[in-house]
Design a protein around this motif. Structure first.
Motif, PDB file in Angstrom:
ATOM      1  N   ARG A  68       0.846  -1.186   0.000  1.00 20.92           N
ATOM      2  CA  ARG A  68       0.000   0.000   0.000  1.00 20.92           C
ATOM      3  C   ARG A  68       0.890   1.248   0.000  1.00 20.92           C
ATOM      4  NH1 ARG A  68      -4.730  -0.122   4.082  1.00 20.92           N
ATOM      5  NH2 ARG A  68      -5.916   0.575   2.280  1.00 20.92           N
ATOM      6  N   LEU A  69       0.302   2.395  -0.292  1.00 17.36           N
ATOM      7  CA  LEU A  69       1.037   3.661  -0.382  1.00 17.36           C
ATOM      8  C   LEU A  69       0.522   4.611   0.688  1.00 17.36           C
ATOM      9  CD1 LEU A  69       3.115   5.381  -1.925  1.00 17.36           C
ATOM     10  CD2 LEU A  69       1.299   6.010  -3.526  1.00 17.36           C
ATOM     11  N   ASN A  70       1.445   5.157   1.506  1.00 17.77           N
ATOM     12  CA  ASN A  70       1.046   6.104   2.541  1.00 17.77           C
ATOM     13  C   ASN A  70       1.827   7.403   2.432  1.00 17.77           C
ATOM     14  OD1 ASN A  70       3.156   6.424   4.926  1.00 17.77           O
ATOM     15  ND2 ASN A  70       3.237   4.244   4.395  1.00 17.77           N
ATOM     16  N   ALA A  71       1.270   8.460   3.012  1.00 16.97           N
ATOM     17  CA  ALA A  71       1.927   9.768   3.002  1.00 16.97           C
ATOM     18  C   ALA A  71       1.638  10.503   4.302  1.00 16.97           C
ATOM     19  CB  ALA A  71       1.457  10.605   1.806  1.00 16.97           C
ATOM     20  N   ASP A  72       2.604  11.310   4.747  1.00 14.63           N
ATOM     21  CA  ASP A  72       2.451  12.163   5.924  1.00 14.63           C
ATOM     22  C   ASP A  72       1.789  13.460   5.474  1.00 14.63           C
ATOM     23  OD1 ASP A  72       3.922  10.166   7.125  1.00 14.63           O
ATOM     24  OD2 ASP A  72       5.793  11.302   7.153  1.00 14.63           O
ATOM     25  N   LEU A  73       0.579  13.719   5.979  1.00 12.72           N
ATOM     26  CA  LEU A  73      -0.199  14.865   5.517  1.00 12.72           C
ATOM     27  C   LEU A  73      -0.773  15.646   6.699  1.00 12.72           C
ATOM     28  CD1 LEU A  73      -2.098  13.073   2.588  1.00 12.72           C
ATOM     29  CD2 LEU A  73      -0.044  14.492   2.420  1.00 12.72           C
ATOM     30  N   GLY A  74      -1.514  16.725   6.389  1.00 11.05           N
ATOM     31  CA  GLY A  74      -2.103  17.553   7.436  1.00 11.05           C
ATOM     32  C   GLY A  74      -1.064  18.332   8.221  1.00 11.05           C
ATOM     33  N   GLU A  75       0.031  18.694   7.556  1.00 11.07           N
ATOM     34  CA  GLU A  75       1.141  19.310   8.282  1.00 11.07           C
ATOM     35  C   GLU A  75       1.245  20.823   8.079  1.00 11.07           C
ATOM     36  OE1 GLU A  75       4.131  15.568   8.934  1.00 11.07           O
ATOM     37  OE2 GLU A  75       4.353  16.647   7.052  1.00 11.07           O
ATOM     38  N   SER A  76       0.183  21.450   7.593  1.00 15.94           N
ATOM     39  CA  SER A  76       0.125  22.914   7.606  1.00 15.94           C
ATOM     40  C   SER A  76      -0.121  23.371   9.044  1.00 15.94           C
ATOM     41  CB  SER A  76      -1.000  23.417   6.705  1.00 15.94           C
ATOM     42  OG  SER A  76      -0.791  23.028   5.362  1.00 15.94           O
ATOM     43  N   TYR A  77       0.176  24.653   9.309  1.00 20.96           N
ATOM     44  CA  TYR A  77      -0.055  25.173  10.661  1.00 20.96           C
ATOM     45  C   TYR A  77      -0.119  26.699  10.608  1.00 20.96           C
ATOM     46  CZ  TYR A  77       0.077  25.575  15.718  1.00 20.96           C
ATOM     47  OH  TYR A  77      -0.259  25.842  17.020  1.00 20.96           O
ATOM     48  N   ILE A 125      -3.188   7.818  -2.709  1.00 23.60           N
ATOM     49  CA  ILE A 125      -2.640   7.026  -1.606  1.00 23.60           C
ATOM     50  C   ILE A 125      -3.712   6.134  -0.990  1.00 23.60           C
ATOM     51  CG2 ILE A 125      -0.848   8.736  -1.125  1.00 23.60           C
ATOM     52  CD1 ILE A 125      -2.528   9.641   1.298  1.00 23.60           C
ATOM     53  N   ASP A 126      -3.250   5.184  -0.175  1.00 21.03           N
ATOM     54  CA  ASP A 126      -4.140   4.270   0.535  1.00 21.03           C
ATOM     55  C   ASP A 126      -4.265   4.625   2.009  1.00 21.03           C
ATOM     56  OD1 ASP A 126      -4.422   2.311  -1.724  1.00 21.03           O
ATOM     57  OD2 ASP A 126      -2.256   2.103  -1.383  1.00 21.03           O
ATOM     58  N   GLN A 127      -3.223   5.245   2.557  1.00 20.15           N
ATOM     59  CA  GLN A 127      -3.167   5.539   3.991  1.00 20.15           C
ATOM     60  C   GLN A 127      -2.616   6.955   4.192  1.00 20.15           C
ATOM     61  OE1 GLN A 127      -0.514   2.178   4.249  1.00 20.15           O
ATOM     62  NE2 GLN A 127      -1.814   1.170   5.755  1.00 20.15           N
ATOM     63  N   ALA A 128      -3.290   7.733   5.042  1.00 20.41           N
ATOM     64  CA  ALA A 128      -2.850   9.100   5.339  1.00 20.41           C
ATOM     65  C   ALA A 128      -2.441   9.191   6.804  1.00 20.41           C
ATOM     66  CB  ALA A 128      -3.960  10.095   5.039  1.00 20.41           C
ATOM     67  N   ASN A 129      -1.186   9.544   7.037  1.00 20.06           N
ATOM     68  CA  ASN A 129      -0.681   9.754   8.389  1.00 20.06           C
ATOM     69  C   ASN A 129      -0.865  11.238   8.710  1.00 20.06           C
ATOM     70  OD1 ASN A 129       0.443   7.096   7.833  1.00 20.06           O
ATOM     71  ND2 ASN A 129       2.110   8.173   6.800  1.00 20.06           N
ATOM     72  N   VAL A 130      -1.838  11.550   9.557  1.00 20.11           N
ATOM     73  CA  VAL A 130      -2.254  12.944   9.741  1.00 20.11           C
ATOM     74  C   VAL A 130      -1.699  13.507  11.044  1.00 20.11           C
ATOM     75  CG1 VAL A 130      -4.232  14.496   9.936  1.00 20.11           C
ATOM     76  CG2 VAL A 130      -4.329  12.548   8.374  1.00 20.11           C
ATOM     77  N   ALA A 131      -1.009  14.637  10.930  1.00 19.89           N
ATOM     78  CA  ALA A 131      -0.421  15.313  12.087  1.00 19.89           C
ATOM     79  C   ALA A 131      -1.489  15.611  13.130  1.00 19.89           C
ATOM     80  CB  ALA A 131       0.252  16.601  11.633  1.00 19.89           C
ATOM     81  N   CYS A 132      -1.078  15.581  14.395  1.00 18.28           N
ATOM     82  CA  CYS A 132      -2.034  15.714  15.505  1.00 18.28           C
ATOM     83  C   CYS A 132      -1.867  17.004  16.305  1.00 18.28           C
ATOM     84  CB  CYS A 132      -1.890  14.522  16.446  1.00 18.28           C
ATOM     85  SG  CYS A 132      -2.137  12.920  15.681  1.00 18.28           S
ATOM     86  N   GLY A 133      -1.083  17.961  15.777  1.00 16.94           N
ATOM     87  CA  GLY A 133      -0.989  19.257  16.427  1.00 16.94           C
ATOM     88  C   GLY A 133       0.262  19.519  17.231  1.00 16.94           C
ATOM     89  N   PHE A 134       1.088  18.501  17.470  1.00 13.73           N
ATOM     90  CA  PHE A 134       2.269  18.701  18.303  1.00 13.73           C
ATOM     91  C   PHE A 134       3.522  19.033  17.495  1.00 13.73           C
ATOM     92  CE2 PHE A 134       1.526  17.057  22.815  1.00 13.73           C
ATOM     93  CZ  PHE A 134       0.173  17.330  22.775  1.00 13.73           C
ATOM     94  N   HIS A 135       3.538  18.667  16.204  1.00 18.41           N
ATOM     95  CA  HIS A 135       4.631  19.110  15.333  1.00 18.41           C
ATOM     96  C   HIS A 135       4.088  19.957  14.187  1.00 18.41           C
ATOM     97  CE1 HIS A 135       3.382  15.681  12.782  1.00 18.41           C
ATOM     98  NE2 HIS A 135       3.991  16.294  11.792  1.00 18.41           N
ATOM     99  N   ALA A 136       2.797  19.817  13.896  1.00 20.37           N
ATOM    100  CA  ALA A 136       2.120  20.577  12.837  1.00 20.37           C
ATOM    101  C   ALA A 136       0.647  20.207  12.899  1.00 20.37           C
ATOM    102  CB  ALA A 136       2.706  20.241  11.470  1.00 20.37           C
ATOM    103  N   GLY A 137      -0.147  20.919  12.111  1.00 18.80           N
ATOM    104  CA  GLY A 137      -1.557  20.588  12.026  1.00 18.80           C
ATOM    105  C   GLY A 137      -2.413  21.278  13.079  1.00 18.80           C
ATOM    106  N   ASP A 138      -2.986  22.434  12.746  1.00 21.56           N
ATOM    107  CA  ASP A 138      -3.896  23.093  13.684  1.00 21.56           C
ATOM    108  C   ASP A 138      -5.313  22.516  13.505  1.00 21.56           C
ATOM    109  OD1 ASP A 138      -5.201  24.427  11.521  1.00 21.56           O
ATOM    110  OD2 ASP A 138      -3.737  26.049  11.598  1.00 21.56           O
TER     111      ASP A 138
END
Length: 243
Positions: free
Chosen positions: A3-12, A27-40
């Motif tokens: 499968r293909l994954n990407a780190d996303l949601g990293e705007s802030y 992609i098949d899987q999205a690794n979404v930032a949770c606010g501690f390094h990015a992602g408001d």
């Protein structure tokens, strides 16, 4: 099938990335930032919406509390503090996903926390314990190495499922880990990433820095969403993965 994954949601805040909407369909899987390094909160809401629209698996991407360093600076955080830090980040993404009728599927640590987890047994056990103690024991995505016996043994002890991933756009060191971003050539360009992806998919190996071939049997292939050529990479790798 890999499968293909990407780190996303990293705007802030005022810093915004426009690539998430373009990358998500491939992609098949999205690794979404949770606010501690990015992602408001607004970024998380919008990214989750894209995940839902494109029917992609949603993964929580927790990190060390390091907005200034984008989560790429290692921290020595004891288990009694690290575990609730991880719980809080999973809970934020999980709760916001529920608001859109979407369920969380897995957890993949970000940046320095990911690297520390892979290279230090105690940090890996702390992360495993965090998942085991959460109200739902989500699968954990980790780096596929030549030998992951230790990781599987400890995960089995705590009842945690592992997902093994490899990296298309990062150079490997001869030890089988990722080459430090401080070293020249650690981040691959689009052509190099495509060649590495082909080798991972077809031969289950990579050629590390220095020329050593390392066997890697991965279930998922990662492209970092903040790479300048991320969209080009995911489009071409998606074509490789299609039957």
């Amino acid at each position: 099938m890999i499968r293909l994954n990407a780190d996303l949601g990293e705007s802030y805040g005022r810093w915004q990335s426009n690539s998430d909407a373009d990358i998500m369909p491939f992609i098949d899987q999205a690794n979404v930032a949770c606010g501690f390094h990015a992602g408001d909160p607004k970024v998380l809401q919008d990214t989750i919406g894209l995940v839902k629209t494109h029917q992609v698996d949603l993964g929580a991407h927790p990190s060390y509390p390091d907005l200034q360093g984008f989560g790429r600076r290692s921290m020595r955080i004891p288990a009694q503090e690290l575990i609730p830090l991880i719980h809080a980040q999973i809970a934020v993404l999980e709760g916001m996903a529920k608001c859109q009728g979407l369920a969380l599927k897995y957890v993949k640590p970000h940046g320095a926390l990911y690297n520390d987890m892979m290279q230090h047994a105690q940090v890996f056990e702390d992360v495993i314990c965090a998942l085991q103690q959460y109200h739902t024991t989500y699968p954990l995505m980790i780096q596929a190495l030549a030998n992951n016996d230790f990781h599987f043994s400890l995960a089995q002890k705590y009842g945690v499922t592992l997902i093994l991933e490899a990296f298309a756009d990062r150079r490997y060191s001869q030890s089988g880990y990722l080459l430090s971003r401080d070293q020249s050539g650690a981040v691959l360009n689009a052509d190099e990433a495509l060649e590495q992806a082909k080798m991972l998919i077809r031969q289950q190996q990579v050629i590390a820095h220095g020329g050593k071939a390392i066997p890697i049997n991965a279930q998922s292939l990662c492209v970092h969403g903040d790479s300048p050529s991320a969209l080009e990479m995911v489009v071409k790798i998606r074509a490789l993965l299609r039957p």
